[in-house]
Design a protein around this motif. Sequence first.
Motif, PDB file in Angstrom:
ATOM      1  N   ASP A  46     -17.962   4.845  -0.072  1.00 56.37           N
ATOM      2  CA  ASP A  46     -18.100   4.405   1.312  1.00 56.37           C
ATOM      3  C   ASP A  46     -18.932   5.374   2.141  1.00 56.37           C
ATOM      4  N   VAL A  47     -18.838   6.669   1.851  1.00 55.63           N
ATOM      5  CA  VAL A  47     -19.674   7.639   2.567  1.00 55.63           C
ATOM      6  C   VAL A  47     -21.143   7.413   2.199  1.00 55.63           C
ATOM      7  N   ARG A  48     -21.421   7.231   0.916  1.00 60.40           N
ATOM      8  CA  ARG A  48     -22.816   6.957   0.502  1.00 60.40           C
ATOM      9  C   ARG A  48     -23.352   5.722   1.212  1.00 60.40           C
ATOM     10  N   SER A  49     -22.544   4.702   1.266  1.00 58.25           N
ATOM     11  CA  SER A  49     -22.948   3.464   1.936  1.00 58.25           C
ATOM     12  C   SER A  49     -23.209   3.709   3.419  1.00 58.25           C
ATOM     13  N   ALA A  50     -22.333   4.475   4.060  1.00 56.36           N
ATOM     14  CA  ALA A  50     -22.509   4.781   5.484  1.00 56.36           C
ATOM     15  C   ALA A  50     -23.791   5.575   5.719  1.00 56.36           C
ATOM     16  N   LEU A  51     -24.096   6.506   4.816  1.00 55.80           N
ATOM     17  CA  LEU A  51     -25.326   7.291   4.948  1.00 55.80           C
ATOM     18  C   LEU A  51     -26.556   6.389   4.864  1.00 55.80           C
ATOM     19  N   TRP A  52     -26.565   5.468   3.910  1.00 62.76           N
ATOM     20  CA  TRP A  52     -27.717   4.579   3.739  1.00 62.76           C
ATOM     21  C   TRP A  52     -27.861   3.604   4.895  1.00 62.76           C
ATOM     22  N   ARG A  53     -26.758   3.259   5.552  1.00 64.06           N
ATOM     23  CA  ARG A  53     -26.814   2.331   6.693  1.00 64.06           C
ATOM     24  C   ARG A  53     -27.186   3.014   8.004  1.00 64.06           C
ATOM     25  N   THR A  54     -27.168   4.343   8.039  1.00 65.56           N
ATOM     26  CA  THR A  54     -27.420   5.066   9.289  1.00 65.56           C
ATOM     27  C   THR A  54     -28.913   5.028   9.635  1.00 65.56           C
ATOM     28  N   PRO A  55     -29.231   4.502  10.817  1.00 69.33           N
ATOM     29  CA  PRO A  55     -30.636   4.463  11.231  1.00 69.33           C
ATOM     30  C   PRO A  55     -31.221   5.868  11.367  1.00 69.33           C
ATOM     31  N   ASN A  56     -32.488   6.016  11.041  1.00 69.21           N
ATOM     32  CA  ASN A  56     -33.225   7.280  11.166  1.00 69.21           C
ATOM     33  C   ASN A  56     -32.688   8.390  10.269  1.00 69.21           C
ATOM     34  N   LEU A  57     -32.021   8.021   9.180  1.00 72.80           N
ATOM     35  CA  LEU A  57     -31.514   9.013   8.231  1.00 72.80           C
ATOM     36  C   LEU A  57     -32.067   8.699   6.848  1.00 72.80           C
ATOM     37  N   ASP A  58     -32.753   9.658   6.261  1.00 70.78           N
ATOM     38  CA  ASP A  58     -33.235   9.522   4.884  1.00 70.78           C
ATOM     39  C   ASP A  58     -32.176  10.160   3.979  1.00 70.78           C
ATOM     40  N   ALA A  59     -31.379   9.328   3.335  1.00 74.17           N
ATOM     41  CA  ALA A  59     -30.252   9.810   2.527  1.00 74.17           C
ATOM     42  C   ALA A  59     -30.631  10.041   1.071  1.00 74.17           C
ATOM     43  N   SER A  60     -31.905   9.930   0.727  1.00 73.52           N
ATOM     44  CA  SER A  60     -32.311  10.013  -0.672  1.00 73.52           C
ATOM     45  C   SER A  60     -32.055  11.385  -1.302  1.00 73.52           C
ATOM     46  N   GLY A  61     -31.986  12.433  -0.503  1.00 74.62           N
ATOM     47  CA  GLY A  61     -31.758  13.766  -1.051  1.00 74.62           C
ATOM     48  C   GLY A  61     -30.344  14.282  -0.859  1.00 74.62           C
ATOM     49  N   GLY A  75     -27.511  19.036  -0.545  1.00 72.49           N
ATOM     50  CA  GLY A  75     -28.850  18.520  -0.750  1.00 72.49           C
ATOM     51  C   GLY A  75     -29.704  18.779   0.472  1.00 72.49           C
ATOM     52  N   TRP A  76     -30.628  17.856   0.722  1.00 76.44           N
ATOM     53  CA  TRP A  76     -31.574  18.077   1.803  1.00 76.44           C
ATOM     54  C   TRP A  76     -31.886  16.777   2.539  1.00 76.44           C
ATOM     55  N   VAL A  77     -32.370  16.952   3.752  1.00 74.89           N
ATOM     56  CA  VAL A  77     -32.893  15.856   4.572  1.00 74.89           C
ATOM     57  C   VAL A  77     -34.250  16.298   5.108  1.00 74.89           C
ATOM     58  N   PRO A  78     -35.143  15.375   5.432  1.00 74.29           N
ATOM     59  CA  PRO A  78     -36.483  15.747   5.867  1.00 74.29           C
ATOM     60  C   PRO A  78     -36.537  16.463   7.224  1.00 74.29           C
ATOM     61  N   GLU A  79     -35.613  16.155   8.113  1.00 73.77           N
ATOM     62  CA  GLU A  79     -35.637  16.729   9.462  1.00 73.77           C
ATOM     63  C   GLU A  79     -34.273  17.302   9.828  1.00 73.77           C
ATOM     64  N   ARG A  80     -34.294  18.376  10.587  1.00 73.50           N
ATOM     65  CA  ARG A  80     -33.064  19.078  10.976  1.00 73.50           C
ATOM     66  C   ARG A  80     -32.064  18.168  11.691  1.00 73.50           C
ATOM     67  N   ARG A  81     -32.532  17.291  12.552  1.00 71.16           N
ATOM     68  CA  ARG A  81     -31.613  16.426  13.319  1.00 71.16           C
ATOM     69  C   ARG A  81     -30.822  15.474  12.413  1.00 71.16           C
ATOM     70  N   GLN A  82     -31.337  15.217  11.204  1.00 68.95           N
ATOM     71  CA  GLN A  82     -30.652  14.324  10.283  1.00 68.95           C
ATOM     72  C   GLN A  82     -29.399  14.961   9.674  1.00 68.95           C
ATOM     73  N   ILE A  83     -29.299  16.271   9.750  1.00 68.55           N
ATOM     74  CA  ILE A  83     -28.094  16.945   9.243  1.00 68.55           C
ATOM     75  C   ILE A  83     -26.874  16.478  10.034  1.00 68.55           C
ATOM     76  N   SER A  84     -26.980  16.471  11.351  1.00 65.94           N
ATOM     77  CA  SER A  84     -25.839  16.037  12.160  1.00 65.94           C
ATOM     78  C   SER A  84     -25.608  14.528  12.044  1.00 65.94           C
ATOM     79  N   LEU A  85     -26.680  13.742  11.894  1.00 66.65           N
ATOM     80  CA  LEU A  85     -26.508  12.300  11.679  1.00 66.65           C
ATOM     81  C   LEU A  85     -25.679  12.033  10.424  1.00 66.65           C
ATOM     82  N   ALA A  86     -25.984  12.764   9.370  1.00 74.04           N
ATOM     83  CA  ALA A  86     -25.247  12.589   8.113  1.00 74.04           C
ATOM     84  C   ALA A  86     -23.778  12.993   8.280  1.00 74.04           C
ATOM     85  N   GLY A  87     -23.534  14.087   8.964  1.00 68.69           N
ATOM     86  CA  GLY A  87     -22.155  14.528   9.187  1.00 68.69           C
ATOM     87  C   GLY A  87     -21.348  13.521   9.978  1.00 68.69           C
ATOM     88  N   HIS A  88     -21.957  12.965  11.038  1.00 66.30           N
ATOM     89  CA  HIS A  88     -21.263  11.947  11.843  1.00 66.30           C
ATOM     90  C   HIS A  88     -21.000  10.683  11.028  1.00 66.30           C
TER      91      HIS A  88
END
Length: 109
Positions: A46-61, A75-88
């Motif tokens: 469910d977390v993986r699914s939520a990450l992929w559904r989050t707008p403006n988040l590249d969850a591939s890494g 892992g990694w994300v392309p932009e720093r702001r995506q770190i907090s998007l993934a956490g939320h």
Amino acid sequence: MIVISSGSNHANAQTSMNTWAGATAQRVAYSTSRLQNRPDSAVTRDVRSALWRTPNLDASGIRVRARLGTVTLTGWVPERRQISLAGHAARSVRGVRSVSNQLLSRNSR
């Protein structure tokens, strides 16, 4: 155990009390089961699914692990702001108690 006596009120009262006690036990069992942890595999999925559904988040890494309600993102994300998007996004999933966000940002070209 139902006690039979010459008065029918006593037998009815005893039966009613047994039924009431049984209903209470069922309610307690139901509410307790709702508080139990979800399986780690379900939380991870469910977390993986939520990450992929989050707008403006590249969850591939992003890698996701769950253990007893604690989710670890590595892992990694392309932009720093995506770190907090993934956490939320991870925190929004039912069954997640805490998130260890160990994501790194990688400059996109």
